[in-house]
Design a protein around this motif. Structure first.
Motif, PDB file in Angstrom:
ATOM      1  N   ILE A   1      17.810  88.686  60.632  1.00  0.00           N
ATOM      2  CA  ILE A   1      19.276  88.712  60.711  1.00  0.00           C
ATOM      3  C   ILE A   1      19.839  87.308  60.507  1.00  0.00           C
ATOM      4  O   ILE A   1      20.838  87.113  59.799  1.00  0.00           O
ATOM      5  CB  ILE A   1      19.734  89.301  62.071  1.00  0.00           C
ATOM      6  N   LYS A   2      19.188  86.297  61.121  1.00  0.00           N
ATOM      7  CA  LYS A   2      19.621  84.914  60.922  1.00  0.00           C
ATOM      8  C   LYS A   2      19.546  84.523  59.454  1.00  0.00           C
ATOM      9  O   LYS A   2      20.453  83.878  58.912  1.00  0.00           O
ATOM     10  CB  LYS A   2      18.764  83.969  61.760  1.00  0.00           C
ATOM     11  N   ARG A   3      18.454  84.858  58.806  1.00  0.00           N
ATOM     12  CA  ARG A   3      18.291  84.556  57.368  1.00  0.00           C
ATOM     13  C   ARG A   3      19.375  85.235  56.545  1.00  0.00           C
ATOM     14  O   ARG A   3      19.922  84.647  55.607  1.00  0.00           O
ATOM     15  CB  ARG A   3      16.911  84.999  56.898  1.00  0.00           C
ATOM     16  N   PHE A   4      19.674  86.469  56.909  1.00  0.00           N
ATOM     17  CA  PHE A   4      20.712  87.206  56.182  1.00  0.00           C
ATOM     18  C   PHE A   4      22.076  86.528  56.340  1.00  0.00           C
ATOM     19  O   PHE A   4      22.807  86.310  55.357  1.00  0.00           O
ATOM     20  CB  PHE A   4      20.769  88.648  56.682  1.00  0.00           C
ATOM     21  N   ILE A   5      22.426  86.193  57.592  1.00  0.00           N
ATOM     22  CA  ILE A   5      23.720  85.538  57.846  1.00  0.00           C
ATOM     23  C   ILE A   5      23.791  84.193  57.140  1.00  0.00           C
ATOM     24  O   ILE A   5      24.815  83.841  56.531  1.00  0.00           O
ATOM     25  CB  ILE A   5      23.936  85.381  59.368  1.00  0.00           C
ATOM     26  N   LEU A   6      22.717  83.428  57.193  1.00  0.00           N
ATOM     27  CA  LEU A   6      22.685  82.116  56.529  1.00  0.00           C
ATOM     28  C   LEU A   6      22.823  82.280  55.009  1.00  0.00           C
ATOM     29  O   LEU A   6      23.517  81.492  54.345  1.00  0.00           O
ATOM     30  CB  LEU A   6      21.390  81.401  56.868  1.00  0.00           C
ATOM     31  N   ALA A   7      22.181  83.305  54.459  1.00  0.00           N
ATOM     32  CA  ALA A   7      22.268  83.548  53.015  1.00  0.00           C
ATOM     33  C   ALA A   7      23.696  83.877  52.608  1.00  0.00           C
ATOM     34  O   ALA A   7      24.183  83.431  51.554  1.00  0.00           O
ATOM     35  CB  ALA A   7      21.327  84.692  52.625  1.00  0.00           C
ATOM     36  N   VAL A   8      24.391  84.657  53.444  1.00  0.00           N
ATOM     37  CA  VAL A   8      25.790  84.990  53.151  1.00  0.00           C
ATOM     38  C   VAL A   8      26.668  83.747  53.240  1.00  0.00           C
ATOM     39  O   VAL A   8      27.529  83.509  52.382  1.00  0.00           O
ATOM     40  CB  VAL A   8      26.299  86.086  54.111  1.00  0.00           C
ATOM     41  N   LYS A   9      26.431  82.940  54.290  1.00  0.00           N
ATOM     42  CA  LYS A   9      27.241  81.735  54.460  1.00  0.00           C
ATOM     43  C   LYS A   9      27.046  80.755  53.312  1.00  0.00           C
ATOM     44  O   LYS A   9      27.991  80.138  52.827  1.00  0.00           O
ATOM     45  CB  LYS A   9      26.880  81.055  55.780  1.00  0.00           C
ATOM     46  N   THR A  10      25.791  80.576  52.908  1.00  0.00           N
ATOM     47  CA  THR A  10      25.478  79.578  51.875  1.00  0.00           C
ATOM     48  C   THR A  10      25.492  80.166  50.466  1.00  0.00           C
ATOM     49  O   THR A  10      25.173  79.471  49.503  1.00  0.00           O
ATOM     50  CB  THR A  10      24.101  78.950  52.143  1.00  0.00           C
ATOM     51  N   ARG A  11      25.868  81.451  50.366  1.00  0.00           N
ATOM     52  CA  ARG A  11      25.920  82.136  49.056  1.00  0.00           C
ATOM     53  C   ARG A  11      24.562  82.100  48.348  1.00  0.00           C
ATOM     54  O   ARG A  11      24.487  81.905  47.126  1.00  0.00           O
ATOM     55  CB  ARG A  11      27.008  81.516  48.178  1.00  0.00           C
ATOM     56  N   ASP A  12      23.495  82.250  49.160  1.00  0.00           N
ATOM     57  CA  ASP A  12      22.135  82.314  48.612  1.00  0.00           C
ATOM     58  C   ASP A  12      21.832  83.762  48.233  1.00  0.00           C
ATOM     59  O   ASP A  12      21.597  84.606  49.094  1.00  0.00           O
ATOM     60  CB  ASP A  12      21.143  81.803  49.657  1.00  0.00           C
ATOM     61  N   HIS A  13      21.840  84.032  46.940  1.00  0.00           N
ATOM     62  CA  HIS A  13      21.654  85.411  46.475  1.00  0.00           C
ATOM     63  C   HIS A  13      20.193  85.711  46.090  1.00  0.00           C
ATOM     64  O   HIS A  13      19.908  86.763  45.518  1.00  0.00           O
ATOM     65  CB  HIS A  13      22.578  85.668  45.271  1.00  0.00           C
TER      66      HIS A  13
ATOM     67  N   GLU B   1      22.114  95.495  49.938  1.00  0.00           N
ATOM     68  CA  GLU B   1      23.349  95.922  49.276  1.00  0.00           C
ATOM     69  C   GLU B   1      24.459  94.898  49.485  1.00  0.00           C
ATOM     70  O   GLU B   1      25.221  94.581  48.537  1.00  0.00           O
ATOM     71  CB  GLU B   1      23.778  97.290  49.807  1.00  0.00           C
ATOM     72  N   ILE B   2      24.579  94.394  50.723  1.00  0.00           N
ATOM     73  CA  ILE B   2      25.624  93.399  51.001  1.00  0.00           C
ATOM     74  C   ILE B   2      25.389  92.131  50.182  1.00  0.00           C
ATOM     75  O   ILE B   2      26.322  91.560  49.604  1.00  0.00           O
ATOM     76  CB  ILE B   2      25.662  93.074  52.512  1.00  0.00           C
ATOM     77  N   ILE B   3      24.135  91.670  50.120  1.00  0.00           N
ATOM     78  CA  ILE B   3      23.818  90.471  49.333  1.00  0.00           C
ATOM     79  C   ILE B   3      24.141  90.699  47.854  1.00  0.00           C
ATOM     80  O   ILE B   3      24.693  89.827  47.169  1.00  0.00           O
ATOM     81  CB  ILE B   3      22.342  90.075  49.528  1.00  0.00           C
TER      82      ILE B   3
ATOM     83  N   ILE C   1      30.477  89.709  43.461  1.00  0.00           N
ATOM     84  CA  ILE C   1      31.804  89.114  43.663  1.00  0.00           C
ATOM     85  C   ILE C   1      31.805  87.656  43.226  1.00  0.00           C
ATOM     86  O   ILE C   1      32.733  87.190  42.550  1.00  0.00           O
ATOM     87  CB  ILE C   1      32.235  89.246  45.138  1.00  0.00           C
ATOM     88  N   GLN C   2      30.752  86.929  43.611  1.00  0.00           N
ATOM     89  CA  GLN C   2      30.659  85.522  43.240  1.00  0.00           C
ATOM     90  C   GLN C   2      30.575  85.350  41.725  1.00  0.00           C
ATOM     91  O   GLN C   2      31.227  84.470  41.150  1.00  0.00           O
ATOM     92  CB  GLN C   2      29.434  84.894  43.906  1.00  0.00           C
TER      93      GLN C   2
ATOM     94  N   GLN D   1      34.021  85.986  40.315  1.00  0.00           N
ATOM     95  CA  GLN D   1      34.898  84.846  40.564  1.00  0.00           C
ATOM     96  C   GLN D   1      34.549  83.678  39.651  1.00  0.00           C
ATOM     97  O   GLN D   1      35.448  83.018  39.112  1.00  0.00           O
ATOM     98  CB  GLN D   1      34.782  84.410  42.032  1.00  0.00           C
ATOM     99  N   ASP D   2      33.264  83.429  39.477  1.00  0.00           N
ATOM    100  CA  ASP D   2      32.840  82.337  38.586  1.00  0.00           C
ATOM    101  C   ASP D   2      33.277  82.614  37.147  1.00  0.00           C
ATOM    102  O   ASP D   2      33.712  81.695  36.432  1.00  0.00           O
ATOM    103  CB  ASP D   2      31.320  82.171  38.635  1.00  0.00           C
ATOM    104  N   ALA D   3      33.178  83.871  36.735  1.00  0.00           N
ATOM    105  CA  ALA D   3      33.584  84.230  35.370  1.00  0.00           C
ATOM    106  C   ALA D   3      35.081  84.033  35.186  1.00  0.00           C
ATOM    107  O   ALA D   3      35.538  83.490  34.159  1.00  0.00           O
ATOM    108  CB  ALA D   3      33.187  85.680  35.077  1.00  0.00           C
ATOM    109  N   ILE D   4      35.862  84.464  36.192  1.00  0.00           N
ATOM    110  CA  ILE D   4      37.317  84.295  36.113  1.00  0.00           C
ATOM    111  C   ILE D   4      37.680  82.819  36.108  1.00  0.00           C
ATOM    112  O   ILE D   4      38.552  82.368  35.352  1.00  0.00           O
ATOM    113  CB  ILE D   4      38.000  85.031  37.288  1.00  0.00           C
ATOM    114  N   PHE D   5      36.998  82.038  36.965  1.00  0.00           N
ATOM    115  CA  PHE D   5      37.263  80.601  37.015  1.00  0.00           C
ATOM    116  C   PHE D   5      36.969  79.944  35.665  1.00  0.00           C
ATOM    117  O   PHE D   5      37.755  79.126  35.179  1.00  0.00           O
ATOM    118  CB  PHE D   5      36.404  79.959  38.109  1.00  0.00           C
ATOM    119  N   GLN D   6      35.844  80.305  35.065  1.00  0.00           N
ATOM    120  CA  GLN D   6      35.500  79.747  33.760  1.00  0.00           C
ATOM    121  C   GLN D   6      36.498  80.156  32.693  1.00  0.00           C
ATOM    122  O   GLN D   6      36.847  79.366  31.806  1.00  0.00           O
ATOM    123  CB  GLN D   6      34.080  80.176  33.356  1.00  0.00           C
TER     124      GLN D   6
END
Length: 431
Positions: A43-55, A77-79, A85-86, A89-94
């Protein structure tokens, strides 16, 4: 298992069994402890991955072989959703970044941290070319390079527009600058956009001069041609004569009278031109819209009624106040009403209505009629000096009216549906 052990210790003396059950219970507790720790670490790894956008993290093995497959499948699924989404967003930003790089408008985005270390987070190619500077990373370095430009930005850093003439590489350019402040995730940013409007202004000036010269040339030729022709005729009549009889004088009189009339017309034309160019500077005071409308009603009612036109002046009790030159605005409204009177010739049930509107911090004083209106192709040309669609019209009324409104930092607008409804609006800024 704990209940069984308790029962055996309390009611029996089966020590071998009790020892075996105790060992099994201890192993179970230890295994449960490590299993819970493993889930907690996941669970910690999952939360950290979400926070740091580690896909890159995934729980595929545990989603198929673990004790809680639904939980780990939800993590995956959440990851994945977060990753999609990321990527979007990156595509729209570019896309936005590419568009902003291609537009001919300079765009600079400044992240305001403090006065010294404000970071420039975006600096497009047009900004580099227009200002002839490199794409700086920090605002203070840009400020050192172009202090005049940066000084203008500081004057409107709360938002607004400004015009600036600046000398770059021995060449003056006129810039239209707009600053929009925006707060993103608690951090203040400034979006600075600007463009060189010199070429556009010069093009518009050239077009305006060409239209004006065309109209002036037309008017002058209309007067000069008959004068020249009649002068030549008169010259032929008297070229070989030393005396004139009564018949000769009778022939000369109409020609001379025509020359005089056309000469006076040409003089009037020049006077009209001077009238446009020499409008007095407005002497503004506070007046209510109601005062202006009431005065116009009293002033114009007799003239309009004499033409058998229904004249309505509405909302004369309005208390909305404007800073204006009463005489000039009165002249502007008189010009519009006079035009409406001529537009209503041959109109059944002619009506002129004068009223006002307050829309988006602007006050519109409207002069509305149901006359013949203005064709689309004439809408722009009616503001060209001396252009007129009316017989014997001077063609300067609307030009003077628009110039009066420009001197009041306002504008003159027109909207016309031929043979239905035409509205001329004096537009004032109101705050």
């Amino acid at each position: 298992m704990a209940i069984l052990l308790y029962y055996l210790i309390r009611n029996t003396e089966l020590w071998f069994t009790i020892t075996g059950v105790s060992i099994i219970l201890l192993v179970s507790i230890v295994s449960l402890y490590f299993y819970i720790n493993e889930i907690r670490d996941d669970i910690k790894r999952f939360i950290l991955a979400v926070k740091t956008r580690d896909h890159t993290l995934n729980f595929k093995n545990k989603a198929t072989k673990g004790s809680f497959p639904e939980l780990y499948e939800s993590f995956n699924e959440i990851i994945q959703v977060h990753k999609d989404i990321q990527l979007e967003q990156d595509a729209i930003f570019q896309l936005i970044k590419t568009i902003l790089q291609q537009v001919p408008v300079g765009v600079i985005v400044v992240k305001k941290e403090n006065n010294r270390n404000s970071e420039i987070s975006f600096f497009n190619e047009a900004a580099t070319n227009l200002l002839n500077v490199p794409a700086y990373r920090y605002w203070h370095r840009f400020e050192q390079h172009l202090p005049i430009f940066a000084g203008e930005i500081s004057k409107i850093n709360g938002g607004g527009k400004r015009f600036l003439e600046i000398k770059l590489q021995e060449k003056f350019i006129q810039l239209s600058i707009e600053v929009i402040p925006i707060n993103l995730y608690g951090i203040d940013h400034l979006i600075i956009s600007f463009q060189n409007i010199k070429d556009e202004i010069e093009q518009k000036e050239t077009e305006a001069w060409n239209r004006l010269i065309g109209v002036i040339s037309h008017e002058i030729l209309n007067s000069i041609t008959p004068i020249s022709s009649l002068s030549d005729t008169v010259n032929q009549m008297i070229a070989n004569k030393t005396t004139l009889n009564s018949e000769d004088l009778d022939d000369l009189k109409p020609a001379l009278q025509t020359i005089k009339r056309r000469s006076e017309g040409l003089l009037d034309f020049v006077k009209d031109y001077r009238l446009i160019a020499e409008l007095p500077t407005p002497n503004t005071e506070q007046y209510s819209v109601g005062e202006v409308l009431q005065h116009i009603k009293v002033l114009m009612q007799p003239m309009v009624s004499a033409k058998h036109i229904q004249f309505q002046v509405l909302q004369t009790a309005s208390k909305i106040t404007l800073q204006l030159d009463f005489k000039l605005i009165e002249q502007a409204i008189i010009n519009l009403i006079t035009n409406s009177i001529y537009a209503l010739e041959d109109t059944e049930k002619p009506i002129i209505q004068v009223t006002y509107r307050l829309i988006h911090n602007k006050v519109y004083i409207d002069v509305v009629d149901n006359g013949k209106g203005i064709d689309k192709e004439d809408i722009e040309r009616i503001f060209v000096p001396f252009y007129t669609t009316r017989k014997n019209g001077s063609g300067i009324g609307l030009t003077i009216t628009r110039n009066i409104m420009k001197m009041h930092q306002g504008s003159l607008e027109v909207n016309s549906a031929p043979n239905s409804l035409t509205t001329f609006s004096l537009v004032f800024n109101y705050s």
